[in-house]
Design a protein around this motif. Structure first.
Motif, PDB file in Angstrom:
ATOM      1  N   UNK A 210       3.837  33.650 -50.775  1.00  0.00           N
ATOM      2  CA  UNK A 210       2.784  34.521 -50.246  1.00  0.00           C
ATOM      3  C   UNK A 210       3.314  35.846 -49.702  1.00  0.00           C
ATOM      4  N   UNK A 211       4.597  36.099 -49.896  1.00  0.00           N
ATOM      5  CA  UNK A 211       5.152  37.379 -49.462  1.00  0.00           C
ATOM      6  C   UNK A 211       5.281  37.491 -47.960  1.00  0.00           C
ATOM      7  N   UNK A 212       4.828  38.623 -47.425  1.00  0.00           N
ATOM      8  CA  UNK A 212       5.006  38.925 -46.001  1.00  0.00           C
ATOM      9  C   UNK A 212       3.678  39.379 -45.390  1.00  0.00           C
ATOM     10  N   UNK A 213       2.714  38.470 -45.267  1.00  0.00           N
ATOM     11  CA  UNK A 213       1.403  38.863 -44.753  1.00  0.00           C
ATOM     12  C   UNK A 213       1.442  39.239 -43.273  1.00  0.00           C
ATOM     13  N   UNK A 214       0.635  40.227 -42.932  1.00  0.00           N
ATOM     14  CA  UNK A 214       0.420  40.601 -41.537  1.00  0.00           C
ATOM     15  C   UNK A 214      -1.061  40.380 -41.240  1.00  0.00           C
ATOM     16  N   UNK A 215      -1.346  39.701 -40.154  1.00  0.00           N
ATOM     17  CA  UNK A 215      -2.715  39.337 -39.808  1.00  0.00           C
ATOM     18  C   UNK A 215      -3.244  40.291 -38.735  1.00  0.00           C
TER      19      UNK A 215
END
Length: 363
Positions: A210-215
């Motif tokens: 999912x890579x590097x998600x930022x919420x």
């Protein structure tokens, strides 16, 4: 040894301790938060340590302070590892529910639990089938349902690292993010998997996809760098490039590996990327029966938080459950970024070209 920090308090006089703090922690004063009397009572009754610190930012003319409280929970398992899985998990739920209640009473708005918090860290056993019922769906598994109720009740964003089983039956080491209204926001899957000693996680699940998600939560932009990913500087970098203000590093790390640099990596990442880093490590001893053998693993806790300027809090104990409460001003992220200019001088294009060509030469 309860903690490195207590050794210092016991053996340095006031003047020497002040000077040590300035060099090691980045400031002479830890800026302790005055906690409620009820918090201290609950922590004593629940047999967990609680500590609170703050990081301030400079006053600005055009931006108001952007202050919120973060919570980190480190804990041991409750029941022996040969007890029924449902009972083991419920016992942990009961303990964690009480600690989260205390965090809420201190106005914590974003809280993170340790890596695979719902279970013993059985990955050292080499067994899989015996433990498969701990794996659960990310969006509606037992732990997510449990925490969604608490998140909504306390208006708290909660990060829940679990062992995920997806719709195809594959396992992942996953961090679930639940928003302050109790909604499932999404997840991050552990990008880097260790194969060190008896911890061969590649035998259980695959590296994250999912890579590097930022919420983008109501309270701030957050990301999760699970355990072993802290050894990869580019992993930290990608969360920064995607806009993170706070990066949590939930872990399950034993004393035989990494304790000497536990206090370094996340701190260096905060400095390099100008965000807050929150390091949470499992605590306690876990014993497993593997055929006729016994395997024992002891974790060293020591959870701490680092600010974008490199200043850090003292750590929670090495040998006890704990709640760390840290009040931060997110304005500090941009202030340090502007002051130090690391982003302006980063030369990412040069490094990207070198990596793409893979033409680095060694003597």
């Amino acid at each position: 040894m309860n903690s490195f920090d207590n050794i210092l308090k016991d053996h340095l006089n006031k003047a020497h301790l002040k000077q040590f703090n300035k060099i090691y922690y980045g400031r002479e004063d830890h800026c302790e938060i005055k906690l409620k009397k009820s918090t201290k009572t609950e922590s004593k009754n629940g047999n967990f340590e609680v500590a609170g610190y703050s990081f301030a930012a400079a006053k600005e003319e055009l931006r108001k302070p952007n202050i919120l409280r973060l919570g980190l929970i480190q804990h041991s398992i409750v029941l022996p590892t040969d007890e029924p899985i449902k009972d083991q998990r419920q016992a942990i739920f009961n303990k964690i529910g009480k600690i989260i209640k205390v965090a809420a009473s201190e106005d914590v708005r974003i809280l993170c639990l340790q890596e695979t918090w719902t279970m013993p860290f059985f990955l050292c056993t080499g067994e899989k089938k015996k433990w498969e019922e701990f794996a659960e769906p990310a969006s509606d598994g037992p732990s997510t349902i449990f925490l969604r109720e608490l998140a909504k009740k306390y208006e708290m964003v909660i990060i829940s690292p679990i062992l995920e089983r997806d719709e195809n039956g594959k396992w992942w080491n996953t961090a679930v993010v639940i928003d302050e209204e109790g909604n499932y926001m999404g997840k991050h899957r552990k990008n880097h998997l260790p194969s060190v000693g008896s911890f061969s996680e590649t035998s259980y699940y695959e590296p994250g996809n999912l890579g590097h998600p930022v919420f983008c939560t109501k309270y701030g932009k957050i990301a999760v760098n699970i355990c072993y990913g802290r050894h990869q500087s580019l992993n930290w970098l990608m969360f920064a490039l995607n806009g993170a203000q706070i990066v949590f590093n939930p872990a399950a790390t034993i004393a035989e590996f990494g304790e000497t640099f536990w206090g370094i990596e996340a701190r260096a990442a905060a400095v390099a990327n100008h965000y807050f880093t929150c390091s949470i490590n499992r605590v306690g001893t876990e014993e497993f029966s593997v055929k006729k053998d016994k395997r024992v693993r002891t974790y060293y806790g020591s959870s701490y938080v680092t600010a974008p300027d490199g200043c850090r809090t003292p750590g929670l104990p090495k040998d006890k459950d704990g709640l760390l409460i840290v009040e931060v001003d997110l304005n500090l992220c941009r202030q340090i970024k502007d002051q130090w200019g690391f982003n302006m001088t980063a030369r990412l294009d040069m490094y990207a070209e070198g990596i793409a060509k893979n033409n680095m030469k060694y003597c």
